[in-house]
Design a protein around this motif. Sequence first.
Motif, mmCIF file in Angstrom:
data_model
loop_
_atom_site.group_PDB
_atom_site.id
_atom_site.type_symbol
_atom_site.label_atom_id
_atom_site.label_comp_id
_atom_site.label_asym_id
_atom_site.label_seq_id
_atom_site.Cartn_x
_atom_site.Cartn_y
_atom_site.Cartn_z
ATOM 1 N N GLU A 31 0.811 -1.214 0.000
ATOM 2 C CA GLU A 31 0.000 0.000 0.000
ATOM 3 C C GLU A 31 0.845 1.265 0.000
ATOM 4 O O GLU A 31 0.356 2.330 -0.373
ATOM 5 C CB GLU A 31 -0.953 -0.015 1.185
ATOM 6 C CG GLU A 31 -2.044 -1.048 1.019
ATOM 7 C CD GLU A 31 -3.011 -1.116 2.184
ATOM 8 O OE1 GLU A 31 -2.719 -0.544 3.251
ATOM 9 O OE2 GLU A 31 -4.062 -1.740 2.016
ATOM 10 N N ASP A 32 2.093 1.167 0.411
ATOM 11 C CA ASP A 32 2.972 2.326 0.464
ATOM 12 C C ASP A 32 3.748 2.557 -0.824
ATOM 13 O O ASP A 32 4.563 3.469 -0.900
ATOM 14 C CB ASP A 32 3.970 2.189 1.627
ATOM 15 C CG ASP A 32 3.314 2.412 2.977
ATOM 16 O OD1 ASP A 32 2.198 2.959 3.009
ATOM 17 O OD2 ASP A 32 3.914 2.039 3.993
ATOM 18 N N LEU A 33 3.500 1.734 -1.837
ATOM 19 C CA LEU A 33 4.229 1.925 -3.085
ATOM 20 C C LEU A 33 3.970 3.318 -3.638
ATOM 21 O O LEU A 33 2.843 3.801 -3.660
ATOM 22 C CB LEU A 33 3.771 0.910 -4.132
ATOM 23 C CG LEU A 33 4.226 -0.528 -3.972
ATOM 24 C CD1 LEU A 33 3.598 -1.383 -5.059
ATOM 25 C CD2 LEU A 33 5.732 -0.639 -4.033
ATOM 26 N N SER A 34 5.002 3.950 -4.060
ATOM 27 C CA SER A 34 4.812 5.236 -4.728
ATOM 28 C C SER A 34 4.198 4.983 -6.100
ATOM 29 O O SER A 34 4.168 3.847 -6.583
ATOM 30 C CB SER A 34 6.150 5.948 -4.902
ATOM 31 O OG SER A 34 6.931 5.295 -5.883
ATOM 32 N N TYR A 51 4.502 1.636 -8.318
ATOM 33 C CA TYR A 51 3.297 0.935 -8.736
ATOM 34 C C TYR A 51 3.294 0.746 -10.254
ATOM 35 O O TYR A 51 3.034 -0.345 -10.755
ATOM 36 C CB TYR A 51 2.047 1.704 -8.309
ATOM 37 C CG TYR A 51 0.775 1.030 -8.775
ATOM 38 C CD1 TYR A 51 0.205 0.011 -8.028
ATOM 39 C CD2 TYR A 51 0.177 1.395 -9.979
ATOM 40 C CE1 TYR A 51 -0.934 -0.634 -8.465
ATOM 41 C CE2 TYR A 51 -0.965 0.759 -10.425
ATOM 42 C CZ TYR A 51 -1.520 -0.252 -9.663
ATOM 43 O OH TYR A 51 -2.650 -0.888 -10.110
ATOM 44 N N ILE A 52 3.612 1.816 -10.972
ATOM 45 C CA ILE A 52 3.636 1.731 -12.431
ATOM 46 C C ILE A 52 4.696 0.735 -12.886
ATOM 47 O O ILE A 52 4.443 -0.106 -13.753
ATOM 48 C CB ILE A 52 3.874 3.124 -13.055
ATOM 49 C CG1 ILE A 52 2.635 3.997 -12.846
ATOM 50 C CG2 ILE A 52 4.233 3.013 -14.534
ATOM 51 C CD1 ILE A 52 2.826 5.449 -13.214
ATOM 52 N N ASN A 53 5.872 0.815 -12.303
ATOM 53 C CA ASN A 53 6.940 -0.114 -12.686
ATOM 54 C C ASN A 53 6.575 -1.557 -12.387
ATOM 55 O O ASN A 53 6.942 -2.462 -13.128
ATOM 56 C CB ASN A 53 8.244 0.252 -11.991
ATOM 57 C CG ASN A 53 8.889 1.485 -12.590
ATOM 58 O OD1 ASN A 53 8.628 1.840 -13.727
ATOM 59 N ND2 ASN A 53 9.728 2.150 -11.818
ATOM 60 N N ALA A 54 5.834 -1.777 -11.299
ATOM 61 C CA ALA A 54 5.474 -3.133 -10.908
ATOM 62 C C ALA A 54 4.290 -3.683 -11.698
ATOM 63 O O ALA A 54 4.166 -4.894 -11.867
ATOM 64 C CB ALA A 54 5.158 -3.176 -9.412
ATOM 65 N N ASN A 55 3.420 -2.806 -12.194
ATOM 66 C CA ASN A 55 2.158 -3.280 -12.757
ATOM 67 C C ASN A 55 1.872 -2.880 -14.194
ATOM 68 O O ASN A 55 0.876 -3.343 -14.754
ATOM 69 C CB ASN A 55 1.000 -2.785 -11.882
ATOM 70 C CG ASN A 55 1.073 -3.376 -10.505
ATOM 71 O OD1 ASN A 55 0.830 -4.557 -10.329
ATOM 72 N ND2 ASN A 55 1.439 -2.564 -9.530
ATOM 73 N N CYS A 56 2.679 -2.037 -14.781
ATOM 74 C CA CYS A 56 2.392 -1.562 -16.130
ATOM 75 C C CYS A 56 3.563 -1.866 -17.066
ATOM 76 O O CYS A 56 4.713 -1.709 -16.692
ATOM 77 C CB CYS A 56 2.135 -0.052 -16.128
ATOM 78 S SG CYS A 56 0.741 0.430 -15.101
#
Length: 91
Positions: free
Chosen positions: A45-48, A52-57
């Motif tokens: 939940e603390d991902l910037s 988040y974009i790097n991990a999911n997109c």
Amino acid sequence: MNTIRKNITLPVTAYETINDYAKKCGMSFSEFLRDTALKAIAKSEDLSLLEYINANCAYVDKNEQEEIEALNIDFDDLSGKELNLDELLQD
């Protein structure tokens, strides 16, 4: 504090690995699972936004990137107006 008891199913080797590590940390099996799960949730939940974009997109392909660059958008220009949903849906 209210507590709840839940049963979980694990392969024996997973249980032994987790339990042995929990003991090394001076924790019970349940305490280790609870603390580890809560830390994983907090970290997620603390991902910037960038993380988040790097991990999911996925990255855009070369052609799509060229199209974006051809628009000559000044991403540093923050002078635009933020619209709320009602303004966006108006004719």
